[in-house]
Design a protein around this motif. Structure first.
Motif, PDB file in Angstrom:
ATOM      1  N   LYS A  51      13.333   4.928  -4.073  1.00 49.15           N
ATOM      2  CA  LYS A  51      11.881   5.129  -4.034  1.00 49.15           C
ATOM      3  C   LYS A  51      11.476   6.548  -3.664  1.00 49.15           C
ATOM      4  N   ARG A  53      11.432   7.318  -0.582  1.00 47.26           N
ATOM      5  CA  ARG A  53      10.561   6.910   0.522  1.00 47.26           C
ATOM      6  C   ARG A  53      10.981   7.592   1.821  1.00 47.26           C
ATOM      7  N   SER A 142       7.203  -2.349  -2.163  1.00 44.21           N
ATOM      8  CA  SER A 142       6.723  -2.365  -3.549  1.00 44.21           C
ATOM      9  C   SER A 142       7.664  -1.518  -4.415  1.00 44.21           C
ATOM     10  N   ASN A 144       7.733   0.749  -6.601  1.00 48.62           N
ATOM     11  CA  ASN A 144       7.218   1.964  -7.233  1.00 48.62           C
ATOM     12  C   ASN A 144       7.837   3.161  -6.543  1.00 48.62           C
ATOM     13  N   SER A 150       1.419   0.606  -6.859  1.00 46.52           N
ATOM     14  CA  SER A 150       2.347  -0.527  -6.833  1.00 46.52           C
ATOM     15  C   SER A 150       2.373  -1.239  -8.183  1.00 46.52           C
ATOM     16  N   HIS A 247      -1.895   7.345  -0.508  1.00 41.20           N
ATOM     17  CA  HIS A 247      -0.921   6.395  -0.996  1.00 41.20           C
ATOM     18  C   HIS A 247      -1.495   5.805  -2.277  1.00 41.20           C
TER      19      HIS A 247
HETATM   20 MG    MG Z   1       4.304   0.258  -1.152  1.00 41.08          MG
END
Ligand code: MG
Ligand code: TXA
Length: 351
Positions: A51, A53, A142, A144, A150, A247
């Motif tokens: 991700k 992330r 999620s 994405n 998402s 976001h």
């Molecule tokens: Mg998310």
């Protein structure tokens, strides 16, 4: 990356992959999730890598039943939390996530080192069938790329996540279309960390607190701000660190139409290539001003608006437009979740 229907063969294959620390994209009733064995730091590390992330943004853990809650949460709960949990389990299985004390099998990387874990019991039959086949809970954010919209269909998951993701299980379009409602059951009372399809009003009523109390500024709402002086780490200021501004943002500038209807019209001059997301059908002359119009509901029903919003944002974001104009609503009921996501999506695109 392979996208397969949720057959017996696919589910068996997915369960074997998860047991082998690999990633699988799964349908849920809210949005598609990028799933991995929540007990395995190796598997969870792949989620963050796929991700892009930030590692200080903790993940939601999915369990199949209340009987298996102890696979993610430290039990027994304090009497107060146990009581609150019992009030809220009417929405399980379903789109509600609770932040509770973290169980000892959950590694640090899942919770970003926090003493709490976000947990939910999903209702989507495919997610449930897969969870039933796994002897461990599933961490699944999620599916994405970090900071993008998402995914609410299997097709949305096929790009942006890179080669670490080998399999997407296609369970059809998501019923809710926005991510789960998150409530922290903390020592100083329950707090809404993220609005969703289960409304703040319904939760407040159930817990016998006011909506104002439930949604009161917790550390989470300061997540968009820089750390307070004296805070030891960023994490000290980020109770729900994923709830940062910007976001869910599309790349195309997004303009929110803030006036209530019928005055809810874009400025007289819109760029030549503009898109419009309408919550209900537009009059012909209004629709004609835009290159593309997405109508989210024939009647302006907000659950339907929520269900179709992310797919419409993605389509318009890929249409090569100069701007996207989108309707707004009162932040009440499901409208709170819709406006939360739209405000985030529009942040950074201030006109
Ligand atoms: Mg998310
Ligand atoms: O509907 C959903 O919840 C979907 C599906 C796949 O279940 N999942 C999802 O996950 O939206 P994600 O990672 O995109 O969002 C998780 C949010 C983040 O904002 C994160 O910061 C917050 O939950 N979170 C996770 N653990 C937390 C914790 N211990 N305390 C506070 N917030 C937490």
């Amino acid at each position: 990356m392979l996208t397969l229907p949720p057959t017996e063969e696919t589910l068996a294959r997915a369960a074997a992959m998860l047991a082998d620390d690999r990633l699988v994209v799964i349908p849920t009733e809210t949005v598609y999730g990028l799933a991995a064995n929540a007990w395995s730091p190796t598997a969870v590390g792949k989620i963050f890598a796929a991700k892009g992330r930030p590692v200080n943004n903790p993940l939601i853990v999915h369990v199949v039943s209340l009987e298996r809650l102890g696979e993610a949460v430290a039990l027994p709960l304090s009497a107060r939390r146990q009581n609150e949990l019992e009030q809220l389990t009417q929405w399980w299985p379903g789109p509600l996530t609770l932040v509770l004390p973290r169980g000892e099998q959950i590694p640090d990387c899942v919770t970003a080192g926090r003493p709490t874990v976000a947990v939910r019991i999903p209702s989507h039959p495919v997610a449930r069938e897969l969870l039933n086949r796994c002897p461990f809970p599933l961490a699944a954010p999620s599916a994405n790329r970090s900071k993008y919209i998402s995914p609410t269909s299997a097709a949305h998951c096929s790009s942006g996540l890179g080669e670490l993701v080998e399999l997407v299980i296609d369970g059809g379009p998501c019923e809710c279309g926005v991510e789960s409602t998150i409530v922290a059951l903390s020592d100083d009372g329950p707090r809404l960390l993220r609005p969703g399809a289960i409304t703040a009003e319904a939760i407040a009523r159930r817990l016998n607190v006011s909506v104002a109390e439930l949604t009161k500024a917790s550390h989470s709402s300061q997540a968009a701000q820089p750390p307070a002086p004296g805070a030891e780490t960023d994490a000290d200021c980020l109770l729900a660190p994923g709830m940062m501004l910007e976001h869910y943002a599309p790349t195309t500038p997004l303009r929110l139409l803030v006036e209530p209807p019928p005055a809810q019209v874009p400025p007289t001059h819109v760029p030549a290539r503009s898109g419009r997301i309408a919550f209900q059908p537009l009059r012909d002359h209004e629709a004609a001003r835009f290159t593309v119009v997405e109508t989210l509901s024939p009647t302006g029903d907000l659950s339907e608006v929520a269900r179709h919003l992310f797919a419409a944002l993605r389509r318009l974001d890929q249409a090569g437009l100069e701007a996207i104009y989108v309707d707004t609503c009162q932040p009440i009921g499901v409208g709170r979740a819709i406006m939360d996501r739209l405000n985030r999506a529009a942040a950074g695109h201030a006109s």
